[in-house]
Design a protein around this motif. Structure first.
Motif, PDB file in Angstrom:
ATOM      1  N   ASP A 764       0.833  -1.195   0.000  1.00  0.00           N
ATOM      2  CA  ASP A 764       0.000   0.000   0.000  1.00  0.00           C
ATOM      3  C   ASP A 764       0.873   1.252   0.000  1.00  0.00           C
ATOM      4  O   ASP A 764       1.958   1.277   0.594  1.00  0.00           O
ATOM      5  CB  ASP A 764      -0.896   0.034   1.236  1.00  0.00           C
ATOM      6  CG  ASP A 764      -1.996  -1.024   1.165  1.00  0.00           C
ATOM      7  OD1 ASP A 764      -2.243  -1.528   0.056  1.00  0.00           O
ATOM      8  OD2 ASP A 764      -2.592  -1.326   2.215  1.00  0.00           O
ATOM      9  N   ASN A 765       0.367   2.298  -0.628  1.00  0.00           N
ATOM     10  CA  ASN A 765       1.103   3.568  -0.641  1.00  0.00           C
ATOM     11  C   ASN A 765       1.488   4.014   0.764  1.00  0.00           C
ATOM     12  O   ASN A 765       2.602   4.464   1.017  1.00  0.00           O
ATOM     13  CB  ASN A 765       0.248   4.663  -1.285  1.00  0.00           C
ATOM     14  CG  ASN A 765       0.419   4.690  -2.802  1.00  0.00           C
ATOM     15  OD1 ASN A 765       1.076   3.824  -3.378  1.00  0.00           O
ATOM     16  ND2 ASN A 765      -0.162   5.692  -3.438  1.00  0.00           N
ATOM     17  N   THR A 766       0.535   3.914   1.690  1.00  0.00           N
ATOM     18  CA  THR A 766       0.783   4.387   3.060  1.00  0.00           C
ATOM     19  C   THR A 766       1.935   3.602   3.688  1.00  0.00           C
ATOM     20  O   THR A 766       2.818   4.184   4.341  1.00  0.00           O
ATOM     21  CB  THR A 766      -0.484   4.226   3.915  1.00  0.00           C
ATOM     22  OG1 THR A 766      -1.548   4.941   3.305  1.00  0.00           O
ATOM     23  CG2 THR A 766      -0.252   4.756   5.326  1.00  0.00           C
ATOM     24  N   VAL A 767       1.935   2.287   3.472  1.00  0.00           N
ATOM     25  CA  VAL A 767       3.003   1.448   4.020  1.00  0.00           C
ATOM     26  C   VAL A 767       4.330   1.806   3.351  1.00  0.00           C
ATOM     27  O   VAL A 767       5.381   1.890   4.011  1.00  0.00           O
ATOM     28  CB  VAL A 767       2.683  -0.051   3.808  1.00  0.00           C
ATOM     29  CG1 VAL A 767       3.846  -0.922   4.265  1.00  0.00           C
ATOM     30  CG2 VAL A 767       1.408  -0.425   4.548  1.00  0.00           C
ATOM     31  N   PHE A 768       4.278   2.055   2.045  1.00  0.00           N
ATOM     32  CA  PHE A 768       5.497   2.408   1.312  1.00  0.00           C
ATOM     33  C   PHE A 768       6.148   3.644   1.924  1.00  0.00           C
ATOM     34  O   PHE A 768       7.353   3.668   2.202  1.00  0.00           O
ATOM     35  CB  PHE A 768       5.169   2.656  -0.167  1.00  0.00           C
ATOM     36  CG  PHE A 768       6.346   3.135  -0.980  1.00  0.00           C
ATOM     37  CD1 PHE A 768       7.197   2.243  -1.602  1.00  0.00           C
ATOM     38  CD2 PHE A 768       6.598   4.499  -1.119  1.00  0.00           C
ATOM     39  CE1 PHE A 768       8.291   2.684  -2.342  1.00  0.00           C
ATOM     40  CE2 PHE A 768       7.679   4.955  -1.854  1.00  0.00           C
ATOM     41  CZ  PHE A 768       8.523   4.040  -2.474  1.00  0.00           C
ATOM     42  N   PHE A 769       5.364   4.694   2.130  1.00  0.00           N
ATOM     43  CA  PHE A 769       5.953   5.943   2.627  1.00  0.00           C
ATOM     44  C   PHE A 769       6.366   5.838   4.089  1.00  0.00           C
ATOM     45  O   PHE A 769       7.338   6.472   4.512  1.00  0.00           O
ATOM     46  CB  PHE A 769       4.984   7.102   2.397  1.00  0.00           C
ATOM     47  CG  PHE A 769       4.958   7.557   0.968  1.00  0.00           C
ATOM     48  CD1 PHE A 769       6.045   8.222   0.417  1.00  0.00           C
ATOM     49  CD2 PHE A 769       3.877   7.289   0.142  1.00  0.00           C
ATOM     50  CE1 PHE A 769       6.048   8.626  -0.912  1.00  0.00           C
ATOM     51  CE2 PHE A 769       3.865   7.694  -1.180  1.00  0.00           C
ATOM     52  CZ  PHE A 769       4.951   8.358  -1.711  1.00  0.00           C
ATOM     53  N   THR A 770       5.656   5.029   4.854  1.00  0.00           N
ATOM     54  CA  THR A 770       6.089   4.799   6.240  1.00  0.00           C
ATOM     55  C   THR A 770       7.446   4.105   6.252  1.00  0.00           C
ATOM     56  O   THR A 770       8.358   4.489   6.999  1.00  0.00           O
ATOM     57  CB  THR A 770       5.063   3.947   6.995  1.00  0.00           C
ATOM     58  OG1 THR A 770       3.814   4.647   7.022  1.00  0.00           O
ATOM     59  CG2 THR A 770       5.521   3.681   8.417  1.00  0.00           C
ATOM     60  N   ARG A 771       7.605   3.102   5.412  1.00  0.00           N
ATOM     61  CA  ARG A 771       8.889   2.404   5.336  1.00  0.00           C
ATOM     62  C   ARG A 771       9.988   3.314   4.794  1.00  0.00           C
ATOM     63  O   ARG A 771      11.149   3.207   5.206  1.00  0.00           O
ATOM     64  CB  ARG A 771       8.752   1.149   4.465  1.00  0.00           C
ATOM     65  CG  ARG A 771       7.909   0.066   5.104  1.00  0.00           C
ATOM     66  CD  ARG A 771       7.927  -1.208   4.291  1.00  0.00           C
ATOM     67  NE  ARG A 771       7.082  -2.223   4.884  1.00  0.00           N
ATOM     68  CZ  ARG A 771       6.843  -3.421   4.337  1.00  0.00           C
ATOM     69  NH1 ARG A 771       7.416  -3.744   3.181  1.00  0.00           N
ATOM     70  NH2 ARG A 771       6.053  -4.287   4.933  1.00  0.00           N
ATOM     71  N   LEU A 772       9.602   4.206   3.888  1.00  0.00           N
ATOM     72  CA  LEU A 772      10.588   5.154   3.366  1.00  0.00           C
ATOM     73  C   LEU A 772      11.097   6.049   4.498  1.00  0.00           C
ATOM     74  O   LEU A 772      12.310   6.267   4.641  1.00  0.00           O
ATOM     75  CB  LEU A 772       9.965   6.003   2.255  1.00  0.00           C
ATOM     76  CG  LEU A 772      10.887   7.047   1.601  1.00  0.00           C
ATOM     77  CD1 LEU A 772      12.057   6.389   0.889  1.00  0.00           C
ATOM     78  CD2 LEU A 772      10.085   7.922   0.621  1.00  0.00           C
ATOM     79  N   LEU A 804       1.297   9.908  12.665  1.00  0.00           N
ATOM     80  CA  LEU A 804       1.912   9.124  11.596  1.00  0.00           C
ATOM     81  C   LEU A 804       3.348   9.581  11.376  1.00  0.00           C
ATOM     82  O   LEU A 804       3.651  10.778  11.480  1.00  0.00           O
ATOM     83  CB  LEU A 804       1.129   9.302  10.291  1.00  0.00           C
ATOM     84  CG  LEU A 804      -0.306   8.765  10.260  1.00  0.00           C
ATOM     85  CD1 LEU A 804      -0.991   9.187   8.966  1.00  0.00           C
ATOM     86  CD2 LEU A 804      -0.302   7.251  10.397  1.00  0.00           C
ATOM     87  N   LEU A 805       4.224   8.636  11.038  1.00  0.00           N
ATOM     88  CA  LEU A 805       5.618   9.001  10.778  1.00  0.00           C
ATOM     89  C   LEU A 805       5.718   9.857   9.526  1.00  0.00           C
ATOM     90  O   LEU A 805       6.509  10.802   9.461  1.00  0.00           O
ATOM     91  CB  LEU A 805       6.475   7.741  10.612  1.00  0.00           C
ATOM     92  CG  LEU A 805       7.972   7.969  10.422  1.00  0.00           C
ATOM     93  CD1 LEU A 805       8.580   8.590  11.681  1.00  0.00           C
ATOM     94  CD2 LEU A 805       8.679   6.655  10.102  1.00  0.00           C
ATOM     95  N   VAL A 806       4.891   9.527   8.523  1.00  0.00           N
ATOM     96  CA  VAL A 806       4.852  10.290   7.271  1.00  0.00           C
ATOM     97  C   VAL A 806       3.406  10.669   6.988  1.00  0.00           C
ATOM     98  O   VAL A 806       2.533   9.801   6.951  1.00  0.00           O
ATOM     99  CB  VAL A 806       5.409   9.464   6.091  1.00  0.00           C
ATOM    100  CG1 VAL A 806       5.454  10.312   4.818  1.00  0.00           C
ATOM    101  CG2 VAL A 806       6.796   8.923   6.409  1.00  0.00           C
ATOM    102  N   SER A 807       3.161  11.955   6.769  1.00  0.00           N
ATOM    103  CA  SER A 807       1.796  12.433   6.537  1.00  0.00           C
ATOM    104  C   SER A 807       1.624  12.898   5.103  1.00  0.00           C
ATOM    105  O   SER A 807       2.560  13.467   4.519  1.00  0.00           O
ATOM    106  CB  SER A 807       1.480  13.619   7.452  1.00  0.00           C
ATOM    107  OG  SER A 807       1.572  13.264   8.803  1.00  0.00           O
ATOM    108  N   PRO A 808       0.439  12.706   4.546  1.00  0.00           N
ATOM    109  CA  PRO A 808       0.138  13.375   3.276  1.00  0.00           C
ATOM    110  C   PRO A 808       0.153  14.887   3.505  1.00  0.00           C
ATOM    111  O   PRO A 808      -0.198  15.368   4.589  1.00  0.00           O
ATOM    112  CB  PRO A 808      -1.269  12.871   2.928  1.00  0.00           C
ATOM    113  CG  PRO A 808      -1.478  11.652   3.759  1.00  0.00           C
ATOM    114  CD  PRO A 808      -0.683  11.848   5.000  1.00  0.00           C
ATOM    115  N   LEU A 809       0.545  15.646   2.506  1.00  0.00           N
ATOM    116  CA  LEU A 809       0.612  17.097   2.659  1.00  0.00           C
ATOM    117  C   LEU A 809      -0.760  17.666   3.012  1.00  0.00           C
ATOM    118  O   LEU A 809      -0.868  18.600   3.824  1.00  0.00           O
ATOM    119  CB  LEU A 809       1.142  17.727   1.370  1.00  0.00           C
ATOM    120  CG  LEU A 809       1.287  19.251   1.380  1.00  0.00           C
ATOM    121  CD1 LEU A 809       2.234  19.703   2.482  1.00  0.00           C
ATOM    122  CD2 LEU A 809       1.777  19.754   0.024  1.00  0.00           C
ATOM    123  N   SER A 810      -1.799  17.112   2.423  1.00  0.00           N
ATOM    124  CA  SER A 810      -3.153  17.619   2.712  1.00  0.00           C
ATOM    125  C   SER A 810      -3.516  17.400   4.178  1.00  0.00           C
ATOM    126  O   SER A 810      -4.117  18.280   4.820  1.00  0.00           O
ATOM    127  CB  SER A 810      -4.177  16.923   1.809  1.00  0.00           C
ATOM    128  OG  SER A 810      -4.104  15.513   1.980  1.00  0.00           O
TER     129      SER A 810
END
Length: 990
Positions: A764-772, A804-810
């Motif tokens: 999932d995108n969310t998992v991808f960016f968290t792992r990033l 969240l470790l990584v948030s969407p800009l919105s």
């Protein structure tokens, strides 16, 4: 055939050689007549006609060749028809390519039925090619020089090796079969490594060829009448290959073969498996073998497997650190050669004598051995290529290389001229007048004395440059000073020879204030178990270094402090003695070390913890001149480009070494006073930004290789550029990093909240960016032998540690508008993008402007800011000191100014949007002045106060002192801040 002397033009031939030319031409003409008679009987083309048809320029060339080279004359007498063939094929003017040579040799070997026929065919092939090479070297058609001649002889050797080996493999196949395939199913062949000048592609006209034989894996041959163990098969094959090339027969020889560079030399096995060779070099390899392996290159057999073998032993040849111990070995090797030269009276030898070929080679190979592990551009076998790369790496001035290259080419030309006389391996200048005339003619010199004058100039230049690189460093240290001690006195003191009273007197005269303590420290190191149990080489290096170190301490501004801080570094490198060699070989580096350690215990600790930083002391130009951001980015890109993308461990280590080195440059310039405080913080911030850029790219590549690319908001796949932002807060965002600052970061992305990556293992995108985000933090904070990059603080992200470790800009924008506390908006003032997508950066900056530019209730805002400031002061401020104050947290300190700026931005940006442009306090204060919110005098006074406090804070970090200021010294600065605070935020206290 006409034997008239007029057939050969002799205007350019010295009169002293006319008789020899006439004699050589007479013999050749007689042989041509014989060949013509035979041709007439057999109905073939008479060679005499080819000679008669020679153009004038070719006759001029023939005269030069016959006058100079007895080898060429003898070859033409034996095979007169070859000249016509070489002329018509164009080989007298250009060297044949590798493919052309292989085709010619394959053609002559095709008819060889046994080993004797094969050996004869290869010898005749070699003789014809060497005739053409000597012809070109003497006459120098366009594009032919010493380098071209060396390359042509090397290609010839490679083709002869491969042609003979291939023929032998086929010849013995019926009897012994072929080697068993490797474990991966690929074919096994003998690997022939060319060493020395063959490996470099720079053979001279009459070189031996130094070889090492190897094979990939053990096993037994298959398909023959008799199966052999691989070691026996490859040994027999190697012996046959040597016999095919080395012995002198009626047809001459191909190349003299020297196998003494293999492990254990003549006493070792002729061939070795890859595993045995790698084990040997790792466990038993000697320094001279490192020197020899610099030139190793696969030249025949399985070329790809040869490079695989060399890759496995590369760590033996090229050390990760700067290996100045290599200079000691080269110095010892050169001293041994010098003794041999003197014993045999070989001072005139242009290879081994002073200022000769070997000294040029030592200069280049010294840099390759010392720096090749770090500067991988030097991992080349060609001396010419390596030398040309030294200036761009800052290792030799371009002017030195511009002298050395033509001087080396001159020496090689002279070597070729001497060897062309008789095809004999020699570098000794000729004794008799006749040969001297021939060599002078070959070198286009007026006469022998003119040639010797030119040679003397060349050798003097080479010796000067050689001494500058290889000479013993103790010769560069002033032996006697007007006061204090000389090196011999320091050597005696280090070895404990004088009694304590005399030793302390020496230390006092040298400027040590507490000589008793200093002597105790020196004796403590000398008598320590670490020193007493050192191996011989390490102890010898320490014993050579310590007198120079004590001499440098005596010359320093603070000998006592420098000694106290430097000895832990020496103790740290006792088992890594290459660093002891580095300091001994570079006396100037010792001086820089004393200066830096005397001024800053923090720098001393850094160098003791990471001795690789000693490398930086070698280049004062960069040591005291930190790189700007563009140069930093270029240097880091070049550093990482030398490392395979899949070698994350090496990349992490390189990043950390880079960071420590660059921070050391900033600290050194800070101590030297060559950088303003603002610039110090700027440079420390640049270093962090460049590293964050690199880390983001590394993390993105790792994740996308594994999982593919995430889905963008527009439904399209995101490309190679990370759709991601690293936002810096606090000191990073405010461009005010200090030496020990951590990084306050927030991670944002702008991809689809739904959807997944497009790789073989989609997530999932969310998992991808968290792992990033996790990956970036890991790369920054993971501890390697070179430490970590930065401590990372993520608590300023939306909802802090609970978010969240990584948030969407919105989502970040919504949080800032609807849920963020005032202190979070204060933090946003000091935020800016430090790495990531340019398009996403614009979107973040718009969000930042929207939030900061919102109109706020002034009284409520003031109350919130003051309340937070008092809370911090209660927790972090001083607890009752009359003489000093906390530079950051006490009233009138840095945090008051920071809060004042943040309040001004939040309170006034809706009507003064210029205040949102900058994230750093200095430029916010300047903007407040420019827009009329601060009077010029007050704005300047606040900037002065802020700079004074930050400067003291930086200095405290370098000197390992508490970040406190003197109440009296800072009284005026603090009052300015306190007055401004009261006027802006607590008017009721005014």
């Amino acid at each position: 055939m006409e034997q008239s002397p007029d057939f050969l033009p002799r205007d350019d031939i010295p009169a002293a050689l006319h008789g020899a030319l006439d004699k050589a031409w007479g013999r050749l003409a007689a042989r041509i007549d014989q060949a013509d008679n035979i041709a007439e009987m057999s109905g073939s083309e008479p060679p005499g006609e080819l000679y008669q048809a020679l153009e004038t320029h070719r006759r001029v060339e023939l005269a030069r060749v016959l006058a100079i080279s007895e080898f060429a004359a003898e070859t033409l007498v034996r095979y007169p028809q070859w000249l016509g063939w070489l002329d018509s094929s164009g080989e007298l003017d250009r060297a044949l390519s590798l493919a052309e040579l292989q085709e010619l040799l394959d053609e002559v070997l095709a008819s060889a039925d046994d080993e004797a026929a094969m050996q004869a065919a290869v010898r005749r092939f070699r003789a014809a090619r060497m005739l053409a090479i000597v012809w070109r070297d003497i006459n120098r058609p366009e594009g032919i020089d010493a380098w071209a001649t060396g390359a042509a002889v090397s290609r010839l050797a490679e083709v002869c090796l491969e042609g003979a080996l291939g023929w032998l493999e086929r010849f013995v196949e019926a009897r012994w079969g072929r080697p068993a395939p490797r474990g991966d199913g690929s074919e096994q062949r003998l690997v022939v490594l060319g060493m020395g000048k063959l490996g470099a592609g720079e053979l001279n006209l009459s070189s031996d060829i130094d070889l090492i034989f190897a094979y990939p894996e053990k096993g037994e041959t298959q398909g023959g009448r008799k199966s052999l163990d691989h070691v026996e098969y490859f040994t027999k094959l190697g012996q046959k290959l040597i016999s095919a090339l080395d012995p002198v027969t009626a047809d001459g020889f191909v190349f003299r073969v020297d196998m003494r560079l293999r492990p254990l030399g003549d006493g070792g096995p002729l061939v070795g498996s890859f595993a045995s060779l790698a084990g040997y070099y790792q466990d038993q390899g000697r320094e001279w073998e490192r020197y020899a392996m610099l030139k190793a290159r696969p030249v025949a057999g399985d070329i790809d497997a040869g490079y695989e073998l060399l890759s496995s032993i590369r760590p033996f040849v090229y050390r990760k650190y700067l290996d100045f111990g290599a200079i000691e070995s080269l110095r010892e090797l050169k001293a041994m050669i010098n003794r041999e030269v003197r014993r045999k009276g070989m001072q005139g030898n242009i290879k081994l004598g002073p200022g000769g070929i070997r000294e040029v080679e030592f200069i280049v190979q010294a840099f390759q051995l010392i720096r090749g592990g770090r500067d991988t551009e030097l991992q080349v076998t060609s001396l010419k290529t390596a030398m040309q790369r030294l200036p761009e790496l800052g290792l030799l001035p371009q002017g030195v290389v511009d002298e050395l290259l033509p001087d080396y080419a001159f020496l090689r030309d002279l070597e070729h001229a001497i060897q062309a006389l008789e095809d004999r391996q020699t570098q000794a200048l000729p004794d008799d007048e006749f040969d001297r005339e021939r060599v002078a003619l070959a070198m286009d010199a007026k006469d022998w004395p003119a040639l010797m004058a030119q040679l003397d100039e060349v050798r003097a230049r080479v010796r000067q440059h050689f001494d500058a690189v290889i000479s013993d460093p103790e010769e560069e240290v002033e032996e006697d000073t007007e006061e204090g001690a000389n090196l011999e006195t320091w050597r005696q003191l280090w070895r404990g020879e004088p009694d304590d009273e005399e030793a302390e007197a020496t230390l006092k005269r040298a400027g040590f204030e507490d000589a008793t303590t200093a002597l105790k420290r020196i004796k403590g190191l000398a008598g320590s178990r670490q020193v007493q149990t050192m191996q011989r080489v390490g102890f010898e290096r320490l014993d050579a270094l310590m007198p120079m170190l004590l001499d440098a301490l005596a010359d320093s501004e603070a000998p006592d402090a420098s000694l106290e801080r430097v000895l832990p570094l020496i103790e740290a490198v006792l088992r890594r003695t290459a660093y002891l060699a580095l300091l001994r070989e570079n006396p100037d580096a010792l001086g820089h070390l004393m200066k830096l350690c005397g001024a800053s215990p923090w720098i001393a600790e850094q160098i003791a913890r990471y001795p690789i930083l000693l490398d930086e002391l070698l280049t004062p130009d960069t040591l005291y001149t930190p790189a700007d951001k563009q140069r930093l980015a270029d240097e880091l890109r070049q550093t990482l480009a030398r490392i395979p993308e899949d070698d994350e461990e090496a990349q992490l280590e390189a990043l950390r070494v880079f960071k420590h080195a660059q921070v050391l440059h900033v600290a050194a310039s800070d101590i030297a006073g060559t950088r303003h405080l603002m610039k110090v913080s700027d440079y420390l911030t640049y270093i962090a930004e460049v590293i964050l850029d690199a880390v983001l790219v590394m993390a993105w590549k790792t994740l996308t290789r594994k999982h593919g690319f995430p889905l963008g908001k527009d439904g399209e796949r995101v490309g190679e550029t990370p759709a991601f932002l690293v936002v810096g807060y606090g000191k990073l965002g405010g461009i005010e990093l200090g030496y020990g600052s951590d990084l306050d970061l927030v991670f944002l992305h702008d991809c689809a909240s739904q959807g997944e990556t497009d790789g073989k293992r989609p997530i999932d995108n969310t998992v991808f960016f968290t792992r990033l985000g996790q990956r970036i933090i890991h790369l920054l904070s993971a501890v390697t032998p070179a430490g970590s990059l930065y401590e990372v603080d993520m608590r300023l992200r939306p909802s802090g540690n609970a978010g969240l470790l990584v948030s969407p800009l919105s989502a970040f924008a919504d949080y800032q508008r609807e849920q963020a506390w005032t202190w979070e908006h204060q933090a946003l003032v000091r935020s800016r993008v430090v790495a990531g997508s340019a398009e996403l950066t614009e979107a973040f900056e718009q969000v930042r402007r929207d939030i900061l530019g919102s109109e706020r209730d002034q009284d409520a805002l003031r109350d919130e800011v003051v309340k937070m400031r008092h809370k911090m002061r209660d927790h972090l401020g001083s607890k009752g000191s009359d003489d000093t104050f906390d530079l950051k947290h006490d009233p009138g300190g840095m945090v008051d100014i920071e809060f004042l700026c943040q309040y001004a931005v939040l309170a006034l940006s809706h009507q003064t949007p210029e205040l949102m442009r900058f994230s750093d306090n200095m430029r916010i204060l300047e903007t407040l002045e420019e827009t009329g919110h601060l009077a010029p005098d007050e704005a300047q006074a606040l900037r002065d106060a802020y700079l004074a406090a930050r400067s003291a804070n930086h200095r405290a970090a370098l000197t390992r002192e508490t970040a406190r200021g003197d109440v009296v010294e800072f009284k005026a600065h603090r009052q300015v801040v306190i007055d401004a605070w009261r006027r802006w935020l607590e008017p009721e206290q005014g």
